[in-house]
Scaffold this active site. Sequence first.
Site, mmCIF file in Angstrom:
data_model
loop_
_atom_site.group_PDB
_atom_site.id
_atom_site.type_symbol
_atom_site.label_atom_id
_atom_site.label_comp_id
_atom_site.label_asym_id
_atom_site.label_seq_id
_atom_site.Cartn_x
_atom_site.Cartn_y
_atom_site.Cartn_z
ATOM 1 N N ASP A 123 0.904 -0.821 -0.381
ATOM 2 C CA ASP A 123 0.241 -0.533 -0.276
ATOM 3 C C ASP A 123 1.455 1.608 0.064
ATOM 4 O OD1 ASP A 123 -2.099 1.283 0.178
ATOM 5 O OD2 ASP A 123 -2.353 1.418 2.024
ATOM 6 N N HIS A 130 -3.775 14.381 0.633
ATOM 7 C CA HIS A 130 -4.011 13.364 1.612
ATOM 8 C C HIS A 130 -2.396 13.151 2.064
ATOM 9 C CE1 HIS A 130 -5.085 9.952 3.912
ATOM 10 N NE2 HIS A 130 -4.424 9.070 3.850
ATOM 11 N N GLU A 196 -10.663 4.061 3.339
ATOM 12 C CA GLU A 196 -9.457 4.649 2.380
ATOM 13 C C GLU A 196 -10.212 4.656 1.528
ATOM 14 O OE1 GLU A 196 -5.845 4.393 3.923
ATOM 15 O OE2 GLU A 196 -5.708 5.755 5.038
ATOM 16 N N GLU A 198 -9.212 4.143 -2.253
ATOM 17 C CA GLU A 198 -7.664 3.726 -2.880
ATOM 18 C C GLU A 198 -8.024 3.684 -4.256
ATOM 19 O OE1 GLU A 198 -4.342 2.516 -0.748
ATOM 20 O OE2 GLU A 198 -5.164 3.156 1.006
ATOM 21 N N ASP A 231 -9.475 0.707 1.922
ATOM 22 C CA ASP A 231 -7.703 0.455 2.817
ATOM 23 C C ASP A 231 -8.959 0.153 4.284
ATOM 24 O OD1 ASP A 231 -5.698 -0.381 4.382
ATOM 25 O OD2 ASP A 231 -4.973 1.700 4.115
ATOM 26 N N ARG A 235 -8.197 3.762 13.332
ATOM 27 C CA ARG A 235 -7.519 5.065 13.779
ATOM 28 C C ARG A 235 -6.490 5.123 14.833
ATOM 29 N NH1 ARG A 235 -5.735 6.341 8.669
ATOM 30 N NH2 ARG A 235 -7.884 6.831 6.982
ATOM 31 N N GLN A 238 -3.620 2.776 14.468
ATOM 32 C CA GLN A 238 -2.708 3.071 13.881
ATOM 33 C C GLN A 238 -2.484 4.212 14.596
ATOM 34 O OE1 GLN A 238 -4.669 4.991 10.708
ATOM 35 N NE2 GLN A 238 -2.079 4.944 10.349
ATOM 36 N N LYS A 251 -4.635 -2.387 9.705
ATOM 37 C CA LYS A 251 -5.049 -2.168 8.041
ATOM 38 C C LYS A 251 -4.955 -3.396 8.181
ATOM 39 C CE LYS A 251 -3.546 2.554 7.023
ATOM 40 N NZ LYS A 251 -4.711 3.329 6.342
ATOM 41 N N THR A 255 -8.984 -5.995 3.740
ATOM 42 C CA THR A 255 -9.004 -4.818 2.927
ATOM 43 C C THR A 255 -9.845 -5.434 1.872
ATOM 44 O OG1 THR A 255 -6.410 -4.631 3.412
ATOM 45 C CG2 THR A 255 -7.665 -3.720 0.893
ATOM 46 N N GLU A 365 -9.562 12.592 7.339
ATOM 47 C CA GLU A 365 -9.874 13.622 6.270
ATOM 48 C C GLU A 365 -10.975 14.545 6.311
ATOM 49 O OE1 GLU A 365 -6.686 13.779 2.815
ATOM 50 O OE2 GLU A 365 -7.272 11.932 3.166
HETATM 51 MN MN MN Z 1 -4.048 2.951 2.648
#
Ligand code: MN
Length: 415
Positions: A123, A130, A196, A198, A231, A235, A238, A251, A255, A365
């Site tokens: 990833d 971002h 996320e 992606e 993904d 948080r 993380q 993570k 996925t 975000e």
């Molecule tokens: Mn990611």
Amino acid sequence: MKSFLPTEEDSHFPIQNIPFGVCQRADGHAHCSTRIGDFVLDLFELEQLGIFDSLGLEVPQPFDKPSLDVFMGLPHQERKQIREAIQAVLSEDSVHKAAVKKIIVPADSVQPLLPATIGDYTDFYASRWHASNVGKMFRPDGEPLLPNWLHLPVGYHGRSSSIVPTGIPVRRPRGQIVLPDADGPIDSASRLLDYEFEMGAFFGGTGNELGSRIDVNCAAEHLVGLVIVNDWSARDIQKWEYQPLGPFNAKNFQTSISPWIVTLDALQEFRVEQPNREPSDPELLDYLKPNSSQGFNIQIETWLKSAAMNEAVKISSGNFREMWWSFEQMLAHHTSTGCPFRPGDLLASGTVSGPTKESRGCLLELTWRGTEPIELPDGSTRRFLEDGDTLTMTAFCQGAGYRIGFGELSAQIVA
Ligand code: MN
């Protein structure tokens, strides 16, 4: 180009697309498949009709097994020939209309599976928007971008064992989290579960040998096509674990990827320039400098539906053209040490965010770390995902009178 199976202008799967996937039919059998409009065409059955016999393929029956592993390992030229042969079979003046009509099934009668054996998954973090937003949130006093970011596509090795197809629910992960003002961690369900948006690229062909590099200008022929990747990210896990080696358990629990691999050949006419470099940006090293533009104009949308809502609401929309690093640059950088790639390996782009608030590609975000909650039509607000929420991602390229799309990637959060 037109098919004898007509498709609407806003269909993601006109004859110009011809994506590849694996689907399980109602009778339990799983086969390699493609999609045309609202139908799925079984490529194993097509192979049995001898459609690919005249191509002189390296492997005469690439769709023999319920996986695209063999197809992915073919050289680009052969994958391209196969796709064109399928387009001919589906075209207006096809001589195979009757045979095709016997082997198509409604798309909603099949279950998408993983398209291939994914050996390795990496990833990246390729959106400047971002990376800058995250930098501003977590290091408000420093430069938003760390010193390496403009020199190399930052990435980490992910976990392939938890990659799942669309529709598989996400069980809220547990892990070590540190509550505000607490001295140490507790073992708890994540309270800050995020998504996320992606895009992912599947590696194809024979791969590079240990110790050899893939040139940034030849990298595209090693990429079969793209999918949408979610993904999922915890948080709070993380935040506690990520230094110094990067994301780990935050993570690796799941996925999700969309069902159809849309080939780079189908996406070729939607190539666009990558974002402009600022005059103050450093010059790239030669191995990361492409001779031509490697961006893609792909519109992306994320929709959210709470358990109390009847219909999903769009919470974000943006465009993949905002990505600062291309998949080719990611592959060139990843192999710059001589790290070998194998067919079926997956590269993900990192969160796709753009310059505007609505184009941010994750809740971290969109809600600015939870300080600006989103209001939903059911009267509730969201800082992060709640149990019962269903998140749906979609993406497409807009052509003249048709679309090349990726369909939907959807999953519900469960406790
Ligand atoms: Mn990611």
